[in-house]
Design a protein around this motif. Sequence first.
Motif, PDB file in Angstrom:
ATOM      1  N   LYS A  93       6.922  -1.895 -24.548  1.00 43.35           N
ATOM      2  CA  LYS A  93       6.260  -3.142 -25.118  1.00 43.35           C
ATOM      3  C   LYS A  93       6.476  -4.430 -24.557  1.00 43.35           C
ATOM      4  N   GLY A  94       6.972  -4.277 -23.180  1.00 46.16           N
ATOM      5  CA  GLY A  94       7.402  -5.360 -22.354  1.00 46.16           C
ATOM      6  C   GLY A  94       6.018  -6.193 -21.700  1.00 46.16           C
ATOM      7  N   LYS A  95       6.540  -7.395 -21.269  1.00 52.10           N
ATOM      8  CA  LYS A  95       5.491  -8.439 -20.773  1.00 52.10           C
ATOM      9  C   LYS A  95       4.618  -8.022 -19.851  1.00 52.10           C
ATOM     10  N   PHE A 140      -4.049   1.021 -24.176  1.00 52.90           N
ATOM     11  CA  PHE A 140      -4.689  -0.443 -23.940  1.00 52.90           C
ATOM     12  C   PHE A 140      -6.173  -0.566 -24.104  1.00 52.90           C
ATOM     13  N   PRO A 141      -6.831  -0.005 -25.223  1.00 54.56           N
ATOM     14  CA  PRO A 141      -8.324   0.254 -25.390  1.00 54.56           C
ATOM     15  C   PRO A 141      -8.945  -1.149 -25.362  1.00 54.56           C
ATOM     16  N   LYS A 142      -8.454  -2.296 -25.462  1.00 52.06           N
ATOM     17  CA  LYS A 142      -8.992  -3.666 -25.291  1.00 52.06           C
ATOM     18  C   LYS A 142      -8.650  -4.381 -24.098  1.00 52.06           C
ATOM     19  N   SER A 143      -7.928  -3.811 -23.141  1.00 53.69           N
ATOM     20  CA  SER A 143      -7.664  -4.601 -22.048  1.00 53.69           C
ATOM     21  C   SER A 143      -8.789  -4.975 -21.081  1.00 53.69           C
ATOM     22  N   GLU A 144      -8.677  -6.184 -20.147  1.00 55.46           N
ATOM     23  CA  GLU A 144      -9.731  -6.426 -19.531  1.00 55.46           C
ATOM     24  C   GLU A 144      -9.732  -5.644 -18.482  1.00 55.46           C
ATOM     25  N   ALA A 177       3.813  -4.343 -19.380  1.00 54.93           N
ATOM     26  CA  ALA A 177       3.523  -3.049 -19.582  1.00 54.93           C
ATOM     27  C   ALA A 177       2.149  -2.742 -19.444  1.00 54.93           C
ATOM     28  N   GLU A 178       1.103  -3.517 -20.002  1.00 52.32           N
ATOM     29  CA  GLU A 178      -0.170  -3.204 -19.672  1.00 52.32           C
ATOM     30  C   GLU A 178      -0.642  -3.163 -18.319  1.00 52.32           C
ATOM     31  N   LEU A 179       0.222  -4.041 -17.311  1.00 48.77           N
ATOM     32  CA  LEU A 179      -0.437  -4.109 -15.946  1.00 48.77           C
ATOM     33  C   LEU A 179       0.143  -2.870 -15.280  1.00 48.77           C
ATOM     34  N   ALA A 180       1.477  -2.736 -15.715  1.00 47.67           N
ATOM     35  CA  ALA A 180       2.379  -1.644 -15.224  1.00 47.67           C
ATOM     36  C   ALA A 180       1.526  -0.302 -15.189  1.00 47.67           C
ATOM     37  N   LYS A 211       0.824  -1.147   0.020  1.00 52.00           N
ATOM     38  CA  LYS A 211      -0.133  -0.086  -0.003  1.00 52.00           C
ATOM     39  C   LYS A 211       0.869   1.217   0.000  1.00 52.00           C
ATOM     40  N   ASP A 212       1.921   1.219  -0.554  1.00 50.29           N
ATOM     41  CA  ASP A 212       3.151   2.194  -0.593  1.00 50.29           C
ATOM     42  C   ASP A 212       2.853   3.054  -2.160  1.00 50.29           C
ATOM     43  N   TYR A 213       1.656   3.402  -2.423  1.00 49.29           N
ATOM     44  CA  TYR A 213       1.238   3.419  -3.855  1.00 49.29           C
ATOM     45  C   TYR A 213       2.027   4.661  -4.542  1.00 49.29           C
ATOM     46  N   PRO A 214       2.614   5.875  -3.895  1.00 50.33           N
ATOM     47  CA  PRO A 214       3.575   6.836  -4.680  1.00 50.33           C
ATOM     48  C   PRO A 214       4.863   5.977  -5.029  1.00 50.33           C
ATOM     49  N   ASN A 215       5.458   5.099  -4.014  1.00 47.76           N
ATOM     50  CA  ASN A 215       6.640   4.469  -4.658  1.00 47.76           C
ATOM     51  C   ASN A 215       6.130   3.352  -5.821  1.00 47.76           C
ATOM     52  N   ALA A 216       5.310   2.678  -5.623  1.00 47.32           N
ATOM     53  CA  ALA A 216       4.688   1.599  -6.473  1.00 47.32           C
ATOM     54  C   ALA A 216       4.675   2.502  -8.096  1.00 47.32           C
ATOM     55  N   ASN A 217       4.085   3.697  -7.818  1.00 47.42           N
ATOM     56  CA  ASN A 217       4.119   4.562  -9.423  1.00 47.42           C
ATOM     57  C   ASN A 217       5.207   4.706  -9.736  1.00 47.42           C
ATOM     58  N   VAL A 218       6.171   5.247  -8.984  1.00 45.05           N
ATOM     59  CA  VAL A 218       7.752   5.614  -9.462  1.00 45.05           C
ATOM     60  C   VAL A 218       8.079   4.251 -10.311  1.00 45.05           C
ATOM     61  N   PHE A 219       8.143   2.905  -9.810  1.00 42.84           N
ATOM     62  CA  PHE A 219       8.678   1.953 -10.358  1.00 42.84           C
ATOM     63  C   PHE A 219       8.105   1.516 -11.618  1.00 42.84           C
ATOM     64  N   PHE A 220       6.400   1.647 -11.371  1.00 43.36           N
ATOM     65  CA  PHE A 220       5.669   1.168 -12.588  1.00 43.36           C
ATOM     66  C   PHE A 220       6.084   2.057 -13.683  1.00 43.36           C
ATOM     67  N   LYS A 221       6.023   3.306 -13.457  1.00 43.09           N
ATOM     68  CA  LYS A 221       6.453   4.324 -14.702  1.00 43.09           C
ATOM     69  C   LYS A 221       7.897   4.180 -15.156  1.00 43.09           C
ATOM     70  N   THR A 222       8.863   3.774 -14.378  1.00 41.34           N
ATOM     71  CA  THR A 222      10.238   3.392 -14.832  1.00 41.34           C
ATOM     72  C   THR A 222       9.981   2.268 -15.705  1.00 41.34           C
ATOM     73  N   TYR A 223       9.301   1.113 -15.145  1.00 44.29           N
ATOM     74  CA  TYR A 223       9.227   0.120 -16.066  1.00 44.29           C
ATOM     75  C   TYR A 223       8.460   0.258 -17.337  1.00 44.29           C
ATOM     76  N   TYR A 224       7.199   0.961 -17.307  1.00 45.54           N
ATOM     77  CA  TYR A 224       6.633   1.231 -18.865  1.00 45.54           C
ATOM     78  C   TYR A 224       7.424   2.024 -19.650  1.00 45.54           C
ATOM     79  N   GLN A 225       8.263   2.921 -19.120  1.00 46.61           N
ATOM     80  CA  GLN A 225       9.297   3.750 -19.823  1.00 46.61           C
ATOM     81  C   GLN A 225      10.406   2.941 -20.693  1.00 46.61           C
ATOM     82  N   ARG A 226      10.539   2.332 -19.600  1.00 44.66           N
ATOM     83  CA  ARG A 226      11.872   1.414 -20.146  1.00 44.66           C
ATOM     84  C   ARG A 226      11.619   0.237 -20.761  1.00 44.66           C
TER      85      ARG A 226
END
Length: 266
Positions: A98-100, A141-145, A102-105, A80-95
Motif C-alpha cells: 500500500k506504499g506511495k 488498480f482498476p481505476k488507475s490512469e 505501489a500502483e506505478l511499481a 532499459k534493463d527491464y528484467p532487473n527493473a522487474n526484480v526491484f518493482f516486485k520487491t517494492y510492491y511486495q514489501r
Amino acid sequence: MRKYLFLIVLAGLLASCSEYTKVLKSRDVDYKFEYAKKAYEEKKYLQSATILNEIYTPLRGSAKGEEALFLLGMSHYGNKDYPNANVFFKTYYQRYPKGKFAELANFYSGYGFYLDSPDPQLDQTYTIKAIEELQNFLEKFPKSEKVPEAQEAIFAMQDKLTLKELQNAQLYYNLGNFLGNNYESAVIVSQNALKDYPYSKYREDFEFLILKSKYQMARNSVAEKMADRYGDVIDEYYSFINNYPESKHLKEAETIFKVSKNHTGR
C-alpha cells in the motif's frame, strides 16, 4: 567561439564525473540518496542505479528507503534493463503493498516486460510474464490512469502469442504428410488457439487453415474414410463462410467446397 563552448562542456563533464566519484567514496547515505535522485532526474540512470543499489538496504524502514527502492527500479527501467527493473518493482510492491509508489511499481513491472517482448518467432517468456504482471495490475488498480495503456499492451501481446501459434500451425500445414499427419496437428493447434484467444484478429486465418487442413486430410485419406472426411470439410466450409461471407479466402474456400461436394454427392 566553438572552442570555448567545447571547453565549457568539457569542464562540466569533468566536474560531474568528479562529483560522482566523490559520492561513490562517501559514507554519507543521505548525501548519496540526494545525489542519486538528482542523477535520476537528469536521466543519468546508470549512476542513479549504481548508488541506489548500495543504499536502498541501509535506508530500509524509512521513507527514503521506500523511495530509494522504487527509484532503483525506475533507474533500471530508464536504462532499459527491464528484467532487473522487474526484480526491484516486485520487491517494492511486495514489501510496500500500500506504499506511495505501489500502483506505478505494479504497472512498470509488467510494462517493462512488454517493451522487452521479442518477435513472435522467438521465445515468448517475457511476453507471458508481461501479460501476467499487467493483469495483476488491472486487478489491483482498476481505476488507475494507466489502465488503458495496460489493456492496450495486453491485447498487443495476446496478438503476438496468437501469431506465434498461427505460424506454428502453418508450419505443420506446410510439412503435410512428412513423417506423419501434420495436417491434423495444424487443426489441433488452430483449434486450441481459437479457444485460448477467441477475440484474436487472426481468427479468420485460423479457421481457414482448419478448412484447408481438413481438405488435405480428406484428399489423402483411405477410400473407406474419404466420404466422411469430405463431409467434415463441407461442414467446415459452411461454418467458415457463415462467419466470413466476404473473406479474402472466399475463392479458394469455394473451390475446396466444390471438390468436396463431388466426393460426397451432397
